[in-house]
Design an enzyme around this catalytic site. Structure first.
Site, PDB file in Angstrom:
ATOM      1  N   HIS A  56       0.873  -1.196   0.000  1.00  0.00           N
ATOM      2  CA  HIS A  56       0.000   0.000   0.000  1.00  0.00           C
ATOM      3  C   HIS A  56       0.899   1.232   0.000  1.00  0.00           C
ATOM      4  O   HIS A  56       1.492   1.593   1.020  1.00  0.00           O
ATOM      5  CB  HIS A  56      -0.891  -0.028   1.244  1.00  0.00           C
ATOM      6  CG  HIS A  56      -1.867   1.110   1.331  1.00  0.00           C
ATOM      7  ND1 HIS A  56      -3.191   0.921   1.638  1.00  0.00           N
ATOM      8  CD2 HIS A  56      -1.728   2.446   1.173  1.00  0.00           C
ATOM      9  CE1 HIS A  56      -3.819   2.087   1.664  1.00  0.00           C
ATOM     10  NE2 HIS A  56      -2.939   3.032   1.388  1.00  0.00           N
ATOM     11  N   ASN A  93      -5.246   7.374  -5.588  1.00  0.00           N
ATOM     12  CA  ASN A  93      -5.896   8.632  -5.177  1.00  0.00           C
ATOM     13  C   ASN A  93      -5.020   9.841  -5.480  1.00  0.00           C
ATOM     14  O   ASN A  93      -4.812  10.715  -4.647  1.00  0.00           O
ATOM     15  CB  ASN A  93      -6.250   8.597  -3.683  1.00  0.00           C
ATOM     16  CG  ASN A  93      -5.024   8.593  -2.783  1.00  0.00           C
ATOM     17  OD1 ASN A  93      -3.981   8.061  -3.161  1.00  0.00           O
ATOM     18  ND2 ASN A  93      -5.126   9.179  -1.600  1.00  0.00           N
ATOM     19  N   ASP A 149       1.458   2.468   3.543  1.00  0.00           N
ATOM     20  CA  ASP A 149       0.577   3.635   3.442  1.00  0.00           C
ATOM     21  C   ASP A 149       1.406   4.910   3.533  1.00  0.00           C
ATOM     22  O   ASP A 149       0.938   5.940   4.016  1.00  0.00           O
ATOM     23  CB  ASP A 149      -0.522   3.609   4.518  1.00  0.00           C
ATOM     24  CG  ASP A 149      -1.590   4.671   4.269  1.00  0.00           C
ATOM     25  OD1 ASP A 149      -1.723   5.116   3.118  1.00  0.00           O
ATOM     26  OD2 ASP A 149      -2.276   5.052   5.235  1.00  0.00           O
ATOM     27  N   ALA A 180      -3.993  14.545   5.979  1.00  0.00           N
ATOM     28  CA  ALA A 180      -3.781  13.258   6.654  1.00  0.00           C
ATOM     29  C   ALA A 180      -2.760  12.452   5.872  1.00  0.00           C
ATOM     30  O   ALA A 180      -2.838  12.366   4.647  1.00  0.00           O
ATOM     31  CB  ALA A 180      -5.095  12.489   6.720  1.00  0.00           C
ATOM     32  N   LYS A 227      -9.497  -0.100  -5.998  1.00  0.00           N
ATOM     33  CA  LYS A 227      -9.537   0.457  -4.644  1.00  0.00           C
ATOM     34  C   LYS A 227     -10.808   1.264  -4.444  1.00  0.00           C
ATOM     35  O   LYS A 227     -11.197   2.040  -5.320  1.00  0.00           O
ATOM     36  CB  LYS A 227      -8.306   1.364  -4.464  1.00  0.00           C
ATOM     37  CG  LYS A 227      -8.257   2.165  -3.163  1.00  0.00           C
ATOM     38  CD  LYS A 227      -7.627   1.359  -2.058  1.00  0.00           C
ATOM     39  CE  LYS A 227      -7.787   2.030  -0.705  1.00  0.00           C
ATOM     40  NZ  LYS A 227      -6.645   2.821  -0.310  1.00  0.00           N
ATOM     41  N   ARG A 259       2.165   9.690  -5.376  1.00  0.00           N
ATOM     42  CA  ARG A 259       1.781  11.001  -5.954  1.00  0.00           C
ATOM     43  C   ARG A 259       2.201  11.105  -7.421  1.00  0.00           C
ATOM     44  O   ARG A 259       2.540  10.104  -8.046  1.00  0.00           O
ATOM     45  CB  ARG A 259       2.372  12.175  -5.145  1.00  0.00           C
ATOM     46  CG  ARG A 259       2.236  12.066  -3.637  1.00  0.00           C
ATOM     47  CD  ARG A 259       0.822  11.941  -3.165  1.00  0.00           C
ATOM     48  NE  ARG A 259       0.720  12.049  -1.718  1.00  0.00           N
ATOM     49  CZ  ARG A 259      -0.253  11.514  -0.998  1.00  0.00           C
ATOM     50  NH1 ARG A 259      -1.220  10.815  -1.573  1.00  0.00           N
ATOM     51  NH2 ARG A 259      -0.288  11.680   0.295  1.00  0.00           N
ATOM     52  N   HIS A 263       3.204  14.353   2.334  1.00  0.00           N
ATOM     53  CA  HIS A 263       2.628  15.698   2.203  1.00  0.00           C
ATOM     54  C   HIS A 263       3.742  16.649   2.618  1.00  0.00           C
ATOM     55  O   HIS A 263       4.535  16.322   3.518  1.00  0.00           O
ATOM     56  CB  HIS A 263       1.432  15.881   3.141  1.00  0.00           C
ATOM     57  CG  HIS A 263       0.253  15.016   2.808  1.00  0.00           C
ATOM     58  ND1 HIS A 263      -0.637  15.326   1.812  1.00  0.00           N
ATOM     59  CD2 HIS A 263      -0.175  13.846   3.343  1.00  0.00           C
ATOM     60  CE1 HIS A 263      -1.579  14.378   1.755  1.00  0.00           C
ATOM     61  NE2 HIS A 263      -1.308  13.461   2.660  1.00  0.00           N
TER      62      HIS A 263
END
Ligand code: NCD
Ligand code: ZN
Length: 333
Positions: A4, A32, A235, A251, A88, A8, A239
């Site tokens: 996972h 995402n 995960d 998050a 997903k 980006r 950021h």
């Protein structure tokens, strides 16, 4: 293998990808991005840029698409034909870039049927959304949906992503071998006290939010249990400091640079046997490969018990998980 991973796009991709590609043989790349990866065409062009950013490393990006209410079975089939390993699902507004998520997951009946037929993995963000849902219960409230999906589609392979609670561990353990879960590095270390307690710690803030001590303990136990249903998905979600250290901060925990040393350090605290390397190899590689029907890892890295201090910052703008901490293990070239 990292099951996972958020890489980006654009400049951030170029900056963060080498930290994963340098250590992992493969990664399940989350869709995402902005804009999200919703079909075969956008997946293939994203795959090209990921390949370019990791060229020469031997890293294999395992591509996914995001499933939304507008996704059709033929979109899923075509993406699968072009190499998508998984689809997903996010529910709306549960995390970064999930505004377009699926409100009614059971409306995806035809999609699940198609995925089951294709033997394509369904990855679930697995948190209930909605302003009236208490934040720390989002994950638990999703579990009946998981059970329903697995009842209706017993041959569908499902990964409950980044589990954070004891009841998620117990539920996944009790379901068939077609159902597995990823566990992150940060959820092995943190409780919600490490996110906000007296002071706020934005670099520990992620979705799902870390929970109670007893939940963390259940995750730790699952990670060393040798049960192949539980495997590592970092995960890692970079950021910039500007988007973390502000009102309405994003998050996500950026853990790629510390992933393997971080797991080894946890295992050293948890494992009775001294075979830490073997445990890491299974949890952060073999088990996910088995579940995803991938060939065994051929690439080797060397994990040494030589203390290492995690840098405070990478590329002047990404604060990593465990920044400034000394870890007893490191990956050496
Ligand atoms: C992830 C991100 O930033 O993309 N954030 C996070 O807190 N984990 C999205 C996700 O996996 O929820
Ligand atoms: Zn994620």
């Amino acid at each position: 293998m990292d099951a996972h991973l958020h890489l980006r796009k654009g400049q951030i991709l170029k900056e963060v990808a080498p930290y994963s590609a340098g250590v992992f043989g493969a990664g399940v790349i989350m869709p995402n991005t902005d804009p999200a990866i919703l079909d075969a065409k956008s997946m293939l062009s994203y795959e090209k840029v990921v390949e370019r950013a990791t060229r020469g490393s031997g890293f294999k990006p395992l591509m996914t698409i995001e499933i939304r209410e507008g996704t059709t079975p033929s979109m899923v089939r075509i993406a699968h034909e072009w190499g998508a390993i998984a689809g997903k699902i996010y529910l709306p507004d549960v995390t970064h870039n999930s505004e377009g998520g699926v409100a009614n997951i059971m409306s995806l009946f035809a999609i699940f049927e198609e995925m089951q037929k294709l033997d394509m993995v369904l990855c679930l963000h697995s948190e209930v959304s909605g302003k009236s849902v208490y934040g720390l219960e989002r994950k638990t409230l999703f579990l009946p949906t998981l059970v329903k999906i697995t009842d209706w589609f017993p041959n569908l392979r499902v990964v409950l992503e980044h589990i954070t609670t004891k009841d998620a561990v117990d539920t996944v353990a009790g379901l068939s071998n077609r159902v597995a879960a990823t566990i992150t590095l940060h959820h092995l270390y943190l409780t919600n006290n490490d996110v906000a307690d007296g002071k706020i710690q934005p670099h520990n803030f992620c979705m799902p939010i870390p929970k109670h001590f007893r939940d963390r303990e259940a995750l730790q136990r699952a990670s060393i249990s040798g049960n192949p249903k539980f495997f590592f998905g970092s995960d890692s979600a970079p950021h910039t400091t500007a988007t973390k250290e502000c009102a309405l901060g994003c998050a996500g925990v950026y853990s790629a640079p510390v992933a393997i040393p971080g797991v080894a350090t946890q295992f050293e605290n948890l494992v009775v046997s001294d075979d830490i390397r073997r445990g890491v190899e299974d949890f952060a590689g073999n088990f996910a490969r088995k579940f995803y029907n991938l060939p065994e890892e051929t690439r080797r890295i060397t994990l040494r018990r030589v203390p290492w201090t995690v840098p405070q910052i990478f590329n002047s703008r990404f604060i990593p998980f465990l920044a400034g901490k000394e870890l007893p293990w490191q990956v050496v070239a």
